[in-house]
Design a protein around this motif. Structure first.
Motif, PDB file in Angstrom:
ATOM      1  N   GLY A  10    -103.755 -70.003  -8.856  1.00 21.51           N
ATOM      2  CA  GLY A  10    -103.026 -70.652  -7.787  1.00 21.51           C
ATOM      3  C   GLY A  10    -101.999 -69.745  -7.152  1.00 21.51           C
ATOM      4  O   GLY A  10    -101.822 -68.592  -7.564  1.00 21.51           O
ATOM      5  N   VAL A  11    -101.349 -70.303  -6.148  1.00 23.33           N
ATOM      6  CA  VAL A  11    -100.355 -69.558  -5.372  1.00 23.33           C
ATOM      7  C   VAL A  11     -99.181 -70.477  -5.076  1.00 23.33           C
ATOM      8  O   VAL A  11     -99.336 -71.700  -4.992  1.00 23.33           O
ATOM      9  N   ALA A  12     -98.010 -69.889  -4.919  1.00 22.80           N
ATOM     10  CA  ALA A  12     -96.825 -70.621  -4.478  1.00 22.80           C
ATOM     11  C   ALA A  12     -96.614 -70.303  -3.002  1.00 22.80           C
ATOM     12  O   ALA A  12     -96.713 -69.151  -2.588  1.00 22.80           O
ATOM     13  N   VAL A  13     -96.352 -71.338  -2.215  1.00 24.75           N
ATOM     14  CA  VAL A  13     -96.192 -71.185  -0.772  1.00 24.75           C
ATOM     15  C   VAL A  13     -94.888 -71.866  -0.361  1.00 24.75           C
ATOM     16  O   VAL A  13     -94.693 -73.061  -0.640  1.00 24.75           O
ATOM     17  N   ASP A  14     -94.016 -71.111   0.287  1.00 22.26           N
ATOM     18  CA  ASP A  14     -92.742 -71.641   0.757  1.00 22.26           C
ATOM     19  C   ASP A  14     -92.966 -72.618   1.909  1.00 22.26           C
ATOM     20  O   ASP A  14     -93.795 -72.373   2.789  1.00 22.26           O
ATOM     21  N   VAL A  15     -92.202 -73.730   1.904  1.00 21.34           N
ATOM     22  CA  VAL A  15     -92.386 -74.769   2.913  1.00 21.34           C
ATOM     23  C   VAL A  15     -91.398 -74.689   4.076  1.00 21.34           C
ATOM     24  O   VAL A  15     -91.326 -75.621   4.869  1.00 21.34           O
ATOM     25  N   SER A  16     -90.684 -73.588   4.190  1.00 17.76           N
ATOM     26  CA  SER A  16     -89.827 -73.458   5.372  1.00 17.76           C
ATOM     27  C   SER A  16     -90.720 -73.183   6.586  1.00 17.76           C
ATOM     28  O   SER A  16     -91.790 -72.598   6.464  1.00 17.76           O
ATOM     29  N   GLY A  17     -90.284 -73.655   7.739  1.00 18.70           N
ATOM     30  CA  GLY A  17     -91.065 -73.481   8.958  1.00 18.70           C
ATOM     31  C   GLY A  17     -91.905 -74.707   9.249  1.00 18.70           C
ATOM     32  O   GLY A  17     -91.825 -75.726   8.570  1.00 18.70           O
ATOM     33  N   GLY A  18     -92.723 -74.588  10.279  1.00 13.88           N
ATOM     34  CA  GLY A  18     -93.558 -75.699  10.710  1.00 13.88           C
ATOM     35  C   GLY A  18     -94.856 -75.789   9.932  1.00 13.88           C
ATOM     36  O   GLY A  18     -95.235 -74.856   9.217  1.00 13.88           O
ATOM     37  N   PRO A  19     -95.560 -76.909  10.069  1.00 13.42           N
ATOM     38  CA  PRO A  19     -96.807 -77.121   9.331  1.00 13.42           C
ATOM     39  C   PRO A  19     -97.866 -76.035   9.541  1.00 13.42           C
ATOM     40  O   PRO A  19     -98.516 -75.608   8.582  1.00 13.42           O
ATOM     41  N   GLU A  20     -98.034 -75.569  10.784  1.00 12.01           N
ATOM     42  CA  GLU A  20     -99.040 -74.536  11.036  1.00 12.01           C
ATOM     43  C   GLU A  20     -98.675 -73.230  10.336  1.00 12.01           C
ATOM     44  O   GLU A  20     -99.547 -72.549   9.784  1.00 12.01           O
ATOM     45  N   GLU A  21     -97.391 -72.882  10.347  1.00  8.51           N
ATOM     46  CA  GLU A  21     -96.925 -71.662   9.678  1.00  8.51           C
ATOM     47  C   GLU A  21     -97.140 -71.755   8.167  1.00  8.51           C
ATOM     48  O   GLU A  21     -97.597 -70.801   7.530  1.00  8.51           O
ATOM     49  N   ILE A  22     -96.824 -72.901   7.591  1.00  6.66           N
ATOM     50  CA  ILE A  22     -97.005 -73.103   6.152  1.00  6.66           C
ATOM     51  C   ILE A  22     -98.493 -73.039   5.795  1.00  6.66           C
ATOM     52  O   ILE A  22     -98.884 -72.398   4.814  1.00  6.66           O
ATOM     53  N   THR A  23     -99.319 -73.674   6.612  1.00  6.06           N
ATOM     54  CA  THR A  23    -100.766 -73.659   6.375  1.00  6.06           C
ATOM     55  C   THR A  23    -101.303 -72.235   6.441  1.00  6.06           C
ATOM     56  O   THR A  23    -102.109 -71.830   5.594  1.00  6.06           O
ATOM     57  N   GLU A  24    -100.864 -71.478   7.426  1.00  3.36           N
ATOM     58  CA  GLU A  24    -101.308 -70.081   7.545  1.00  3.36           C
ATOM     59  C   GLU A  24    -100.900 -69.285   6.313  1.00  3.36           C
ATOM     60  O   GLU A  24    -101.689 -68.478   5.799  1.00  3.36           O
ATOM     61  N   ARG A  25     -99.684 -69.515   5.812  1.00  6.34           N
ATOM     62  CA  ARG A  25     -99.227 -68.847   4.587  1.00  6.34           C
ATOM     63  C   ARG A  25    -100.153 -69.191   3.420  1.00  6.34           C
ATOM     64  O   ARG A  25    -100.512 -68.327   2.617  1.00  6.34           O
ATOM     65  N   ALA A  26    -100.537 -70.460   3.332  1.00 10.20           N
ATOM     66  CA  ALA A  26    -101.422 -70.897   2.244  1.00 10.20           C
ATOM     67  C   ALA A  26    -102.799 -70.258   2.359  1.00 10.20           C
ATOM     68  O   ALA A  26    -103.364 -69.787   1.363  1.00 10.20           O
ATOM     69  N   VAL A  27    -103.345 -70.223   3.570  1.00 16.10           N
ATOM     70  CA  VAL A  27    -104.665 -69.619   3.785  1.00 16.10           C
ATOM     71  C   VAL A  27    -104.639 -68.142   3.381  1.00 16.10           C
ATOM     72  O   VAL A  27    -105.537 -67.667   2.672  1.00 16.10           O
TER      73      VAL A  27
END
Length: 171
Positions: free
Chosen positions: A144-161
């Protein structure tokens, strides 16, 4: 990009699992399942009353999510689940080996603010402390990965991808 069998979007209440999960599923081209939909009515009533769930409450819920994930093996999918403890994630992995976790993380004040602005959700902000007290972050041996939730939904999703794409292929 390769798609893990099933991605579990995890984290404390208010991190955006219900927002990021469907966006991530769309980006990966797989179906999304809302983890809250797997709760039995008694769990929802308990949380709505401001009472944290205990492990006995969570086992049937986790088993239902695990059953869904098992059925998506080889097909892929994204499901949200707080999955706060290692034992909960182990139970999900036992049902559906090969799942990968995206742990949405963030500053407590940001998460509390987001919880305070959402409408129509049964989880009150008062339970956030119990969520953080229960949280056991992903350990190095967990896929798994840890993804920071600061920013907007699209930015967070891109970080996750991007983070998922950087994971080594399953053995």
């Amino acid at each position: 990009m390769r798609t893990p069998q099933v991605v579990v979007v995890m984290g404390v209440a208010g991190t955006g699992k219900t927002t990021i999960g469907p966006l991530l599923a769309a980006r990966l081209g797989v179906p999304y399942a809302e983890g809250d939909d797997f709760h039995p009515p008694a769990n929802i009533a308990k949380m709505s009353a401001g009472t944290p769930l205990d492990d006995a409450d969570r086992w049937p819920w986790l088993d239902a999510i695990g059953h869904w994930a098992h059925g998506r093996a080889g097909l892929g999918g994204v499901v949200s689940s707080s999955a706060l403890k290692r034992s909960y994630r182990d139970r999900l992995r036992a049902a559906a080996p090969g799942i990968v976790f995206v742990h949405l993380t963030g500053d407590r004040k940001l998460i509390e603010d987001r919880m305070g602005h959402r409408r129509g959700h049964f989880m009150p902000t008062a339970l956030l402390d119990s969520q953080f007290a229960t949280l056991q972050p992903l350990e190095p041996d967990e896929a798994g990965v840890a993804v920071d939730v600061s920013g907007g939904p699209e930015e967070i999703t891109e970080r996750a991808v991007r983070a998922l794409a950087a994971l080594p292929a399953a053995a």
